[in-house]
Design a protein around this motif. Sequence first.
Motif, PDB file in Angstrom:
ATOM      1  N   ASP A   1      16.528  -8.256  -0.901  1.00 37.26           N
ATOM      2  CA  ASP A   1      16.523  -8.206  -2.361  1.00 37.26           C
ATOM      3  C   ASP A   1      17.447  -7.079  -2.786  1.00 37.26           C
ATOM      4  OD1 ASP A   1      15.999  -8.225  -5.058  1.00 37.26           O
ATOM      5  OD2 ASP A   1      13.822  -8.057  -4.867  1.00 37.26           O
ATOM      6  N   GLY A   2      18.624  -7.427  -3.284  1.00 36.25           N
ATOM      7  CA  GLY A   2      19.602  -6.412  -3.661  1.00 36.25           C
ATOM      8  C   GLY A   2      20.408  -6.833  -4.870  1.00 36.25           C
ATOM      9  N   TYR A   3      21.675  -6.437  -4.895  1.00 34.13           N
ATOM     10  CA  TYR A   3      22.528  -6.755  -6.041  1.00 34.13           C
ATOM     11  C   TYR A   3      23.997  -6.592  -5.641  1.00 34.13           C
ATOM     12  CZ  TYR A   3      22.905  -1.666  -6.404  1.00 34.13           C
ATOM     13  OH  TYR A   3      23.140  -0.345  -6.125  1.00 34.13           O
ATOM     14  N   VAL A   4      24.872  -7.103  -6.503  1.00 33.12           N
ATOM     15  CA  VAL A   4      26.311  -6.892  -6.347  1.00 33.12           C
ATOM     16  C   VAL A   4      26.816  -6.284  -7.647  1.00 33.12           C
ATOM     17  CG1 VAL A   4      28.570  -7.915  -5.897  1.00 33.12           C
ATOM     18  CG2 VAL A   4      26.515  -8.894  -4.822  1.00 33.12           C
ATOM     19  N   ALA A   5      27.276  -5.035  -7.592  1.00 30.64           N
ATOM     20  CA  ALA A   5      27.877  -4.360  -8.742  1.00 30.64           C
ATOM     21  C   ALA A   5      29.249  -3.850  -8.297  1.00 30.64           C
ATOM     22  CB  ALA A   5      26.976  -3.236  -9.243  1.00 30.64           C
ATOM     23  N   ASP A   6      29.425  -2.538  -8.197  1.00 36.55           N
ATOM     24  CA  ASP A   6      30.684  -2.004  -7.681  1.00 36.55           C
ATOM     25  C   ASP A   6      30.796  -2.226  -6.182  1.00 36.55           C
ATOM     26  OD1 ASP A   6      28.506  -0.179  -7.460  1.00 36.55           O
ATOM     27  OD2 ASP A   6      29.915   1.407  -6.910  1.00 36.55           O
ATOM     28  N   LYS A   7      29.662  -2.595  -5.565  1.00 40.07           N
ATOM     29  CA  LYS A   7      29.613  -2.964  -4.160  1.00 40.07           C
ATOM     30  C   LYS A   7      28.371  -3.824  -3.949  1.00 40.07           C
ATOM     31  CE  LYS A   7      27.130   1.282  -2.969  1.00 40.07           C
ATOM     32  NZ  LYS A   7      27.138   2.502  -2.117  1.00 40.07           N
ATOM     33  N   ARG A   8      28.266  -4.427  -2.782  1.00 36.41           N
ATOM     34  CA  ARG A   8      27.086  -5.220  -2.476  1.00 36.41           C
ATOM     35  C   ARG A   8      26.041  -4.336  -1.804  1.00 36.41           C
ATOM     36  NH1 ARG A   8      27.620 -10.103   1.636  1.00 36.41           N
ATOM     37  NH2 ARG A   8      27.581  -8.375   3.124  1.00 36.41           N
ATOM     38  N   VAL A   9      24.825  -4.423  -2.301  1.00 40.13           N
ATOM     39  CA  VAL A   9      23.690  -3.675  -1.751  1.00 40.13           C
ATOM     40  C   VAL A   9      22.602  -4.683  -1.420  1.00 40.13           C
ATOM     41  CG1 VAL A   9      21.956  -1.910  -2.196  1.00 40.13           C
ATOM     42  CG2 VAL A   9      24.260  -1.647  -3.118  1.00 40.13           C
ATOM     43  N   MET A  10      22.098  -4.660  -0.198  1.00 42.43           N
ATOM     44  CA  MET A  10      21.147  -5.670   0.254  1.00 42.43           C
ATOM     45  C   MET A  10      19.690  -5.206   0.223  1.00 42.43           C
ATOM     46  SD  MET A  10      23.004  -8.308   0.810  1.00 42.43           S
ATOM     47  CE  MET A  10      21.931  -9.418   1.731  1.00 42.43           C
ATOM     48  N   GLU A  11      19.417  -4.151  -0.512  1.00 40.32           N
ATOM     49  CA  GLU A  11      18.050  -3.641  -0.587  1.00 40.32           C
ATOM     50  C   GLU A  11      17.823  -2.958  -1.924  1.00 40.32           C
ATOM     51  OE1 GLU A  11      17.790  -0.938   2.660  1.00 40.32           O
ATOM     52  OE2 GLU A  11      19.163   0.512   1.788  1.00 40.32           O
ATOM     53  N   GLY A  12      16.586  -2.567  -2.172  1.00 41.79           N
ATOM     54  CA  GLY A  12      16.274  -1.828  -3.384  1.00 41.79           C
ATOM     55  C   GLY A  12      15.661  -2.644  -4.494  1.00 41.79           C
ATOM     56  N   GLY A  13      15.790  -3.967  -4.440  1.00 39.53           N
ATOM     57  CA  GLY A  13      15.208  -4.813  -5.471  1.00 39.53           C
ATOM     58  C   GLY A  13      13.688  -4.820  -5.397  1.00 39.53           C
ATOM     59  N   LYS A  14      13.056  -5.048  -6.548  1.00 39.61           N
ATOM     60  CA  LYS A  14      11.589  -5.036  -6.627  1.00 39.61           C
ATOM     61  C   LYS A  14      11.016  -6.398  -7.020  1.00 39.61           C
ATOM     62  CE  LYS A  14      11.605  -0.568  -5.936  1.00 39.61           C
ATOM     63  NZ  LYS A  14      11.175  -0.005  -4.629  1.00 39.61           N
ATOM     64  N   ALA A  15      11.861  -7.401  -7.188  1.00 42.73           N
ATOM     65  CA  ALA A  15      11.373  -8.677  -7.722  1.00 42.73           C
ATOM     66  C   ALA A  15      10.984  -9.691  -6.649  1.00 42.73           C
ATOM     67  CB  ALA A  15      12.420  -9.297  -8.642  1.00 42.73           C
ATOM     68  N   LEU A  16      11.658  -9.682  -5.503  1.00 45.39           N
ATOM     69  CA  LEU A  16      11.398 -10.699  -4.489  1.00 45.39           C
ATOM     70  C   LEU A  16      10.029 -10.487  -3.851  1.00 45.39           C
ATOM     71  CD1 LEU A  16      12.526 -13.171  -2.981  1.00 45.39           C
ATOM     72  CD2 LEU A  16      13.446 -11.595  -1.276  1.00 45.39           C
ATOM     73  N   VAL A  17       9.177 -11.494  -3.971  1.00 42.12           N
ATOM     74  CA  VAL A  17       7.840 -11.446  -3.375  1.00 42.12           C
ATOM     75  C   VAL A  17       7.874 -11.990  -1.955  1.00 42.12           C
ATOM     76  CG1 VAL A  17       5.451 -12.288  -3.544  1.00 42.12           C
ATOM     77  CG2 VAL A  17       6.735 -11.684  -5.626  1.00 42.12           C
ATOM     78  N   ASP A  18       8.563 -13.126  -1.771  1.00 43.27           N
ATOM     79  CA  ASP A  18       8.593 -13.750  -0.451  1.00 43.27           C
ATOM     80  C   ASP A  18       9.767 -14.717  -0.358  1.00 43.27           C
ATOM     81  OD1 ASP A  18       7.786 -14.200   2.113  1.00 43.27           O
ATOM     82  OD2 ASP A  18       6.007 -15.357   1.624  1.00 43.27           O
ATOM     83  N   ALA A  19      10.176 -14.987   0.855  1.00 39.94           N
ATOM     84  CA  ALA A  19      11.209 -15.988   1.138  1.00 39.94           C
ATOM     85  C   ALA A  19      10.862 -16.615   2.472  1.00 39.94           C
ATOM     86  CB  ALA A  19      12.592 -15.342   1.188  1.00 39.94           C
ATOM     87  N   LYS A  20      10.621 -17.911   2.453  1.00 40.80           N
ATOM     88  CA  LYS A  20      10.223 -18.617   3.664  1.00 40.80           C
ATOM     89  C   LYS A  20      11.072 -19.868   3.844  1.00 40.80           C
ATOM     90  CE  LYS A  20       5.379 -17.138   3.656  1.00 40.80           C
ATOM     91  NZ  LYS A  20       3.956 -17.583   3.604  1.00 40.80           N
ATOM     92  N   GLY A  21      11.376 -20.180   5.092  1.00 42.92           N
ATOM     93  CA  GLY A  21      12.147 -21.375   5.383  1.00 42.92           C
ATOM     94  C   GLY A  21      11.694 -22.017   6.673  1.00 42.92           C
ATOM     95  N   GLU A  22      11.942 -23.298   6.792  1.00 43.36           N
ATOM     96  CA  GLU A  22      11.602 -24.012   8.019  1.00 43.36           C
ATOM     97  C   GLU A  22      12.501 -25.234   8.155  1.00 43.36           C
ATOM     98  OE1 GLU A  22       7.685 -25.610   7.967  1.00 43.36           O
ATOM     99  OE2 GLU A  22       7.869 -26.515   5.988  1.00 43.36           O
ATOM    100  N   LYS A  23      12.596 -25.714   9.387  1.00 40.95           N
ATOM    101  CA  LYS A  23      13.362 -26.911   9.674  1.00 40.95           C
ATOM    102  C   LYS A  23      12.435 -27.945  10.291  1.00 40.95           C
ATOM    103  CE  LYS A  23      17.460 -28.609  12.145  1.00 40.95           C
ATOM    104  NZ  LYS A  23      18.452 -28.290  13.199  1.00 40.95           N
ATOM    105  N   LYS A  24      12.359 -29.110   9.646  1.00 41.06           N
ATOM    106  CA  LYS A  24      11.574 -30.218  10.171  1.00 41.06           C
ATOM    107  C   LYS A  24      12.524 -31.376  10.443  1.00 41.06           C
ATOM    108  CE  LYS A  24       7.138 -29.178   7.955  1.00 41.06           C
ATOM    109  NZ  LYS A  24       6.065 -29.685   7.044  1.00 41.06           N
ATOM    110  N   GLY A  25      12.651 -31.718  11.714  1.00 34.59           N
ATOM    111  CA  GLY A  25      13.631 -32.736  12.067  1.00 34.59           C
ATOM    112  C   GLY A  25      15.024 -32.214  11.787  1.00 34.59           C
ATOM    113  N   ASP A  26      15.759 -32.896  10.940  1.00 33.62           N
ATOM    114  CA  ASP A  26      17.108 -32.446  10.598  1.00 33.62           C
ATOM    115  C   ASP A  26      17.172 -31.877   9.182  1.00 33.62           C
ATOM    116  OD1 ASP A  26      16.749 -34.739   9.119  1.00 33.62           O
ATOM    117  OD2 ASP A  26      18.692 -35.641   9.638  1.00 33.62           O
ATOM    118  N   GLU A  27      16.006 -31.563   8.599  1.00 36.91           N
ATOM    119  CA  GLU A  27      15.983 -31.072   7.217  1.00 36.91           C
ATOM    120  C   GLU A  27      15.483 -29.635   7.116  1.00 36.91           C
ATOM    121  OE1 GLU A  27      14.996 -33.446   3.405  1.00 36.91           O
ATOM    122  OE2 GLU A  27      13.124 -32.389   3.870  1.00 36.91           O
TER     123      GLU A  27
END
Length: 288
Positions: A201-227
Amino acid sequence: MKRTHITTALTTALLTLSAGSFAAAPDWSKVPAAKLTVFYPGASPIEWITKGSEHGGARGLKKGESCTSCHAEEVADMGKKIVTGQKNEPHVIKGKAGAIPVSVQASHDGANLYLRFTWKQPAGGADKMDKDNAVKLAVMFEDNKITRANLSGCWETCHADARTMPEGKDDKKTKYVTDGSLASGKFYDLIQWTSKGGKFDGYVADKRVMEGGKALVDAKGEKKGDEWSVVFTRKLTGGDGDVALAAGKTVNFGFAIHDDHTAGRYHQVSLGYTLGLDAKADVTAAKQ
């Protein structure tokens, strides 16, 4: 007996409060899906996009026409032309898909935004740039503060001097916004999921920062078959670097998929779209 009753009451209250603090994903079967296609952009930075002698659409952009209004129906063709080296790609990746159709769903519950992306895994087989992650998916929001962001989407963060670009000379230089800053509100809110299990959870301003954000609660992913299926849970409001969302509001929105273990600029990207909460947009998150 009184102490027992008090203890039981407190325990029940705490359990109820705890249960209510967890976000519950919506019933996706009741959420309409927008069919959007991400495509391979090659070495097509904003400097190329806005250069009329090389990109015919630069004139339309100056007139206020969006990239989506011109190219929405031809993104797959554009991706095919670029990925095969016919245009804007000096380093062809053999076997890479030119485009990936993606179903995008959105919903909210008054406290959280839920975003779901599903797509079929295309053929691959290229060298593994990112050995740890078969797939990464990033989403960016922009609050109508950056000039042209409503027209060019995430391209305002893509520059010719960034690393992995043919002109890039600095291996540490990533995405950035010209004159971008958190203080001015000129930034893109960035969230990302990686197949290794990471979430950022970050931002892109004068540079890209990949941390520091407070909004992301969760991010989950999975692959079933080819999807593949990836779901983000994000609070409507956060802190610095988080675009505030609210019912009736529309923001600029785009996403990118790093497919087949790729990294850097070798991703599949969307054109610029809009995301609205209970508001008409390319992707609408209705309350459920």
